[in-house]
Design an enzyme around this catalytic site. Structure first.
Site, PDB file in Angstrom:
ATOM      1  N   LYS A   1      53.623  42.891  33.291  1.00  0.00           N
ATOM      2  CA  LYS A   1      53.686  43.096  31.924  1.00  0.00           C
ATOM      3  C   LYS A   1      54.020  44.503  31.626  1.00  0.00           C
ATOM      4  O   LYS A   1      55.038  44.882  30.924  1.00  0.00           O
ATOM      5  CB  LYS A   1      52.352  42.930  31.029  1.00  0.00           C
ATOM      6  CG  LYS A   1      52.081  41.390  31.180  1.00  0.00           C
ATOM      7  CD  LYS A   1      50.873  41.370  30.141  1.00  0.00           C
ATOM      8  CE  LYS A   1      49.473  41.946  30.493  1.00  0.00           C
ATOM      9  NZ  LYS A   1      49.014  41.687  31.809  1.00  0.00           N
TER      10      LYS A   1
ATOM     11  N   ARG B   1      43.562  41.654  23.237  1.00  0.00           N
ATOM     12  CA  ARG B   1      43.150  41.246  24.366  1.00  0.00           C
ATOM     13  C   ARG B   1      42.085  40.010  24.157  1.00  0.00           C
ATOM     14  O   ARG B   1      41.597  39.583  25.320  1.00  0.00           O
ATOM     15  CB  ARG B   1      42.688  42.148  25.452  1.00  0.00           C
ATOM     16  CG  ARG B   1      41.531  43.010  25.298  1.00  0.00           C
ATOM     17  CD  ARG B   1      40.982  43.541  26.459  1.00  0.00           C
ATOM     18  NE  ARG B   1      42.125  44.700  26.669  1.00  0.00           N
ATOM     19  CZ  ARG B   1      42.640  44.707  28.050  1.00  0.00           C
ATOM     20  NH1 ARG B   1      42.180  43.838  28.978  1.00  0.00           N
ATOM     21  NH2 ARG B   1      43.541  45.517  28.373  1.00  0.00           N
TER      22      ARG B   1
ATOM     23  N   ARG C   1      48.670  47.148  46.696  1.00  0.00           N
ATOM     24  CA  ARG C   1      48.894  48.653  46.032  1.00  0.00           C
ATOM     25  C   ARG C   1      48.276  49.568  46.834  1.00  0.00           C
ATOM     26  O   ARG C   1      47.215  49.664  47.199  1.00  0.00           O
ATOM     27  CB  ARG C   1      48.715  48.645  44.636  1.00  0.00           C
ATOM     28  CG  ARG C   1      49.699  48.040  43.837  1.00  0.00           C
ATOM     29  CD  ARG C   1      49.164  48.263  42.109  1.00  0.00           C
ATOM     30  NE  ARG C   1      49.722  47.314  41.563  1.00  0.00           N
ATOM     31  CZ  ARG C   1      48.976  47.041  40.293  1.00  0.00           C
ATOM     32  NH1 ARG C   1      48.217  47.536  39.821  1.00  0.00           N
ATOM     33  NH2 ARG C   1      49.995  46.042  39.625  1.00  0.00           N
TER      34      ARG C   1
ATOM     35  N   ARG D   1      43.169  52.068  45.210  1.00  0.00           N
ATOM     36  CA  ARG D   1      42.080  52.495  44.067  1.00  0.00           C
ATOM     37  C   ARG D   1      41.214  51.396  43.923  1.00  0.00           C
ATOM     38  O   ARG D   1      41.380  50.104  44.182  1.00  0.00           O
ATOM     39  CB  ARG D   1      42.951  52.283  42.870  1.00  0.00           C
ATOM     40  CG  ARG D   1      44.173  53.543  42.803  1.00  0.00           C
ATOM     41  CD  ARG D   1      44.777  53.492  41.538  1.00  0.00           C
ATOM     42  NE  ARG D   1      45.386  52.228  40.873  1.00  0.00           N
ATOM     43  CZ  ARG D   1      46.221  51.947  40.136  1.00  0.00           C
ATOM     44  NH1 ARG D   1      46.416  52.971  39.093  1.00  0.00           N
ATOM     45  NH2 ARG D   1      46.496  50.635  39.794  1.00  0.00           N
TER      46      ARG D   1
ATOM     47  N   ARG E   1      38.857  41.095  37.155  1.00  0.00           N
ATOM     48  CA  ARG E   1      39.839  41.423  36.209  1.00  0.00           C
ATOM     49  C   ARG E   1      40.303  39.960  35.831  1.00  0.00           C
ATOM     50  O   ARG E   1      40.688  39.545  34.533  1.00  0.00           O
ATOM     51  CB  ARG E   1      40.711  41.997  36.470  1.00  0.00           C
ATOM     52  CG  ARG E   1      40.324  43.782  36.623  1.00  0.00           C
ATOM     53  CD  ARG E   1      41.389  44.537  37.417  1.00  0.00           C
ATOM     54  NE  ARG E   1      42.518  44.656  36.808  1.00  0.00           N
ATOM     55  CZ  ARG E   1      43.749  45.342  37.353  1.00  0.00           C
ATOM     56  NH1 ARG E   1      43.612  45.913  38.508  1.00  0.00           N
ATOM     57  NH2 ARG E   1      44.800  45.405  36.604  1.00  0.00           N
TER      58      ARG E   1
END
Ligand SMILES: [Zn+2]
Length: 224
Positions: free
Chosen positions: A19, A94, A132, A165, A176
């Site tokens: 997004k 959200r 990542r 992270r 999440r």
């Protein structure tokens, strides 16, 4: 706020769907700013605004910032000049409560224009996010699979150490995704019922997804 017709895009999709990336690419094309709740929070906290201090009072206690505070921050952001033509919403609304509030605050300017939903599988979301790696010194972002550094664990730019992270660990990503399905996925039905929802297959190259988004926004074929 009483203005003419404005364009408000609401991007939906699980974490990792792209997004933010797609919103940034659309910004210059549409001449509309990308608005993410993360940016708005950082702005209000950094500038010690009344809303920022209010949000901080919750965060300091380890509580979630209530919807009405977030909603007021967004409302405030939309008053700024760069939103005269509308905005690209990334991560807001959200949940259903926020979606109704957003409808109310944009009602005078035509309401939500379109809701592109970028879909990817949970496995793909997991693969994209947990791969990542971020440089400790310059913040450059790599991906072990899609954009690896020349030397494993080391930043190409400054030799800094690359790390995973906390937001990107498998446990956090699972959580999440859970929060998304629980709180945000009802918006899929909500916007579908308002005939605003368009599904875009996000399991493809960034450029392909971007092209499809632009076609959609130009009033092309309905995708779903
Ligand atoms: Zn670096």
């Amino acid at each position: 706020m009483s203005q003419g017709k404005r364009t408000f895009l609401v991007l939906l999709g699980v974490p990792g769907a792209g997004k933010g990336t797609q919103a940034r690419l659309l910004e210059s094309d549409l001449g509309l700013p990308q608005i993410s709740t993360g940016d708005i929070f950082r702005y209000n906290l950094k500038n010690d605004t009344e809303l920022g201090l209010l949000a901080k009072s919750y965060m300091d206690k380890g509580d979630l910032v209530p919807d009405d505070v977030t909603i007021r921050m967004v409302e405030d952001r939309l008053q700024r000049e760069d939103c005269a033509g509308g905005a690209i919403m990334d991560g807001f609304p959200r949940n259903l409560f926020q979606a109704r509030a957003f409808d109310a605050m944009t009602a005078d300017s035509g309401g939500v224009s379109l809701v592109p939903m970028i879909t990817i599988s949970d496995e793909e979301a997991m693969r994209r996010i947990t791969g990542r790696r971020v440089c400790r010194s310059c913040g450059e972002v790599y991906h072990v699979e899609f954009n690896p550094p020349k030397q494993e664990g080391i930043c190409d730019k400054d030799g800094g150490e690359l790390y995973l992270r906390n937001d990107d660990t498998p446990e956090t990503v699972r959580n999440r995704l859970y929060v998304y399905y629980k709180q945000t996925s009802p918006l899929v039905g909500y916007y579908f019922a308002h005939d605003l929802l368009f599904e875009i297959d996000g399991n493809r190259a960034i450029e392909t997804v971007q092209t499809e988004l632009k076609t959609l926004l130009a009033g092309g074929e309905k995708v779903t």
